[in-house]
Scaffold this motif. Structure first.
Motif, PDB file in Angstrom:
ATOM      1  N   UNK A 110       5.256 -15.208   4.089  1.00  0.00           N
ATOM      2  CA  UNK A 110       4.369 -14.194   3.744  1.00  0.00           C
ATOM      3  C   UNK A 110       3.203 -13.961   4.945  1.00  0.00           C
ATOM      4  N   UNK A 111       3.093 -12.784   4.960  1.00  0.00           N
ATOM      5  CA  UNK A 111       1.912 -12.412   6.248  1.00  0.00           C
ATOM      6  C   UNK A 111       1.053 -11.411   5.654  1.00  0.00           C
ATOM      7  N   UNK A 112      -0.209 -11.497   5.998  1.00  0.00           N
ATOM      8  CA  UNK A 112      -1.052 -10.484   5.568  1.00  0.00           C
ATOM      9  C   UNK A 112      -0.625  -8.843   5.870  1.00  0.00           C
ATOM     10  N   UNK A 113      -0.986  -8.268   5.063  1.00  0.00           N
ATOM     11  CA  UNK A 113      -0.584  -6.836   5.069  1.00  0.00           C
ATOM     12  C   UNK A 113      -1.768  -5.706   5.280  1.00  0.00           C
ATOM     13  N   UNK A 114      -2.901  -6.154   5.195  1.00  0.00           N
ATOM     14  CA  UNK A 114      -4.153  -5.311   5.494  1.00  0.00           C
ATOM     15  C   UNK A 114      -5.214  -6.232   6.274  1.00  0.00           C
ATOM     16  N   UNK A 115      -6.172  -5.295   6.964  1.00  0.00           N
ATOM     17  CA  UNK A 115      -7.085  -6.311   7.740  1.00  0.00           C
ATOM     18  C   UNK A 115      -8.061  -7.193   6.966  1.00  0.00           C
ATOM     19  N   UNK A 116      -8.359  -6.725   5.546  1.00  0.00           N
ATOM     20  CA  UNK A 116      -9.041  -7.747   4.720  1.00  0.00           C
ATOM     21  C   UNK A 116      -8.165  -8.856   4.565  1.00  0.00           C
TER      22      UNK A 116
END
Length: 64
Positions: free
Chosen positions: A24-30
């Motif tokens: 899993x990797x963050x998909x948005x700046x937030x």
């Protein structure tokens, strides 16, 4: 022998099914900022986005 095992493990860890299920990797700046803040709160790990679990399990060699 060791290189064969390493190769097999890496092939399994990078298989599409394994990646879809476990990576899993963050998909948005937030989400990215939130993840960085969580790691900073754990132990002051600055600018960390993710980690790889390095759990070591002792395996006893069978006696011959």
């Amino acid at each position: 022998m060791v290189s064969k095992v390493v190769t097999e493990v890496l092939q399994e860890l990078t298989s599409p099914d394994m990646v879809r299920e476990h990576v899993r990797f963050p998909t948005s700046v937030h989400d990215l900022d939130s993840q960085v803040a969580q790691f900073a709160g754990i132990a002051n790990f600055l600018k960390v986005v993710g980690v790889i679990d390095g759990t070591q399990v002792r395996i006893l060699a069978p006696s011959l």
